[in-house]
Design an enzyme around this catalytic site. Structure first.
Site, PDB file in Angstrom:
ATOM      1  N   TYR A 124       0.813  -1.219   0.000  1.00  0.00           N
ATOM      2  CA  TYR A 124       0.000   0.000   0.000  1.00  0.00           C
ATOM      3  C   TYR A 124       0.848   1.271   0.000  1.00  0.00           C
ATOM      4  O   TYR A 124       0.314   2.365   0.136  1.00  0.00           O
ATOM      5  CB  TYR A 124      -0.906   0.034   1.239  1.00  0.00           C
ATOM      6  CG  TYR A 124      -2.042  -0.946   1.172  1.00  0.00           C
ATOM      7  CD1 TYR A 124      -1.784  -2.315   1.156  1.00  0.00           C
ATOM      8  CD2 TYR A 124      -3.360  -0.531   1.136  1.00  0.00           C
ATOM      9  CE1 TYR A 124      -2.818  -3.238   1.103  1.00  0.00           C
ATOM     10  CE2 TYR A 124      -4.395  -1.450   1.079  1.00  0.00           C
ATOM     11  CZ  TYR A 124      -4.113  -2.793   1.068  1.00  0.00           C
ATOM     12  OH  TYR A 124      -5.137  -3.703   1.020  1.00  0.00           O
ATOM     13  N   LYS A 191       3.760 -14.499   4.842  1.00  0.00           N
ATOM     14  CA  LYS A 191       4.030 -15.489   3.786  1.00  0.00           C
ATOM     15  C   LYS A 191       5.555 -15.555   3.665  1.00  0.00           C
ATOM     16  O   LYS A 191       6.147 -15.346   2.602  1.00  0.00           O
ATOM     17  CB  LYS A 191       3.358 -15.038   2.485  1.00  0.00           C
ATOM     18  CG  LYS A 191       3.423 -16.029   1.352  1.00  0.00           C
ATOM     19  CD  LYS A 191       2.346 -17.094   1.413  1.00  0.00           C
ATOM     20  CE  LYS A 191       2.533 -18.099   0.287  1.00  0.00           C
ATOM     21  NZ  LYS A 191       1.645 -19.265   0.402  1.00  0.00           N
ATOM     22  N   ASP A 224      -2.179 -18.201   3.879  1.00  0.00           N
ATOM     23  CA  ASP A 224      -3.174 -19.074   3.232  1.00  0.00           C
ATOM     24  C   ASP A 224      -3.754 -20.063   4.245  1.00  0.00           C
ATOM     25  O   ASP A 224      -4.969 -20.244   4.346  1.00  0.00           O
ATOM     26  CB  ASP A 224      -2.595 -19.789   2.002  1.00  0.00           C
ATOM     27  CG  ASP A 224      -1.132 -20.134   2.131  1.00  0.00           C
ATOM     28  OD1 ASP A 224      -0.515 -19.804   3.163  1.00  0.00           O
ATOM     29  OD2 ASP A 224      -0.583 -20.758   1.205  1.00  0.00           O
TER      30      ASP A 224
END
Ligand code: NAD
Length: 362
Positions: A124, A191, A224
């Site tokens: 962002y 991740k 995930d």
């Protein structure tokens, strides 16, 4: 005492839900002085910028704002006002409590999770390189020279930067929050198996910070797997801390666990400024229909009351909201999936909350 608050109605459904919330907050008897400010496309037309300096000045002066959602043009047009506000005012923390209220139609009835989302960096940061520009071809050439990797020449590139400083700041916030509110565990989301230098850094800082809080349990999850576990067994989670993008996505996921976006409040915090706004966006297709749920915005107002130390009034408003939900008559379509025809409108929900406040009913 009078509280000076910057009020940003926003656009789309924003003006309706902020007006409903303003009425409820005023019904507590607290003295508010609202400074109304326009941002987004309305401000663009009037002032030639979607985020006029006067709005920032007002927020800096009052230190507190109540904000409706603002539409961001997709793909082109001006950049997100929401992201710009967070960057300009260093609102580094997006706090999103996700809690079920009795009577909400949802798969789960006992969720109480708090998401602490880093609010400024990650994907962002707004550092982007458009396909076909000289900048992007220079960058692609640099990547090929230094990494030997081939990025296709017709690529656009968005930079994901995660810093030690900002990771440490948000993770420390999450642990301090857990300690202050008697929470037991912090889960860091990442991740790091794939993005070793960005998410990997976030994770290693989280592990380091966790060592200073032996009274709070710590664990981490790959994003995930986290998504699946949140859907299957959400009750194992307490406080979740995440970089910007995962925090954004998981906030909506958690909103889904507690009955939808119409019930998910939020706060954007710096060390001295706080902007309270719902997790949801401007839902343009519902603009002006008196249809959407104002409770996410009202619950953001409850967070604002706690922030200014009006805890008794915060409890009163929250109880009144919980009562309206549990009673189930004056609720909007999203809380009436089996009988949408009986749903009430945005302003009727506000009337019902105000009437409970006035009668002292829970
Ligand atoms: P959205 O949250 O506006 O709406 C998605 C869907 O959620 C709606 O169609 C509706 O079905 C439901 N919903 C949302 N709010 C609701 C409410 N109060 N009551 C009942 N149902 C509700 O998401 P979007 O459609 O992806 O985004 C629309 C615009 O909002 C975009 O321009 C986006 O950039 C912007 N946005 C702004 C903010 C913000 O100002 N903080 C946050 C998210 C999205």
């Amino acid at each position: 005492m009078t509280w000076n608050i910057t009020l940003i109605p926003g656009d789309g459904i924003g003006p309706e839900v902020t007006e409903a919330t303003r009425r409820v907050l005023e019904a507590t008897g607290i003295d508010f002085c609202w400074e109304t400010a326009s941002v987004g496309s309305g401000a663009m037309e009037q002032y030639g910028t979607p985020l006029p300096e006067s709005v920032l000045t007002s927020i800096r002066k009052n230190r507190i704002a109540l904000k409706g959602p603002v539409t961001t043009p997709v793909g082109s047009g001006f950049r997100s006002v929401n992201v710009a506000l967070r960057k300009e005012l260093e609102l580094y923390c997006c706090l999103r409590p996700c809690k079920t209220y009795k009577g909400v139609p949802s798969r789960y009835q006992d969720i109480d999770i708090v998401i602490v989302r880093e609010n400024i960096e990650d994907l962002y940061s707004g550092i982007e390189f458009e396909k076909g520009t000289k900048e992007v071809s220079d960058l692609i050439e640099y990547i090929s020279r230094t990494k030997g990797d081939k990025v296709l020449p017709d690529s656009g590139i968005s930079i994901k930067a995660i810093s030690d400083t900002r990771s440490r700041r948000i993770i420390t916030f999450a642990f301090d929050y857990a300690r202050k509110y008697g929470r037991k565990k912090v889960t860091a989301v990442h991740k790091a198996n794939i993005m070793k230098f960005s998410d990997g850094l976030f994770l290693s800082v989280a592990r380091e910070v966790a060592r200073s809080y032996p009274d709070i349990a710590f664990e981490d999850r790959i994003v995930d797997n986290m998504s699946m576990q949140l859907v299957q067994k959400p009750n194992q989670f307490d406080v979740i801390v995440a970089p910007n993008l995962y925090g954004d996505i998981l906030s909506d996921l958690c909103a889904g666990l507690i009955g939808g976006l119409g019930l998910a409040p939020g706060a954007n915090l710096s060390n001295d400024i706080a902007i309270f706004e719902a997790t949801h966006g401007s839902a343009p297709k519902y603009t002006g229909l008196n249809k959407v749920n104002p409770l996410a915005m009202m619950l953001s107002g409850v967070l604002m009351l706690r922030h200014i130390g009006e805890n008794e009034n915060a409890d009163r408003v929250e109880k009144a909201i919980a009562g309206v939900i549990a009673e189930g008559t004056y609720v909007t379509y999203d809380l009436k999936p089996d009988n949408p025809a009986s749903a009430k409108g945005t302003s009727e929900v506000a009337d019902a909350v105000i009437s409970r406040l006035a009668s002292g009913q829970a």
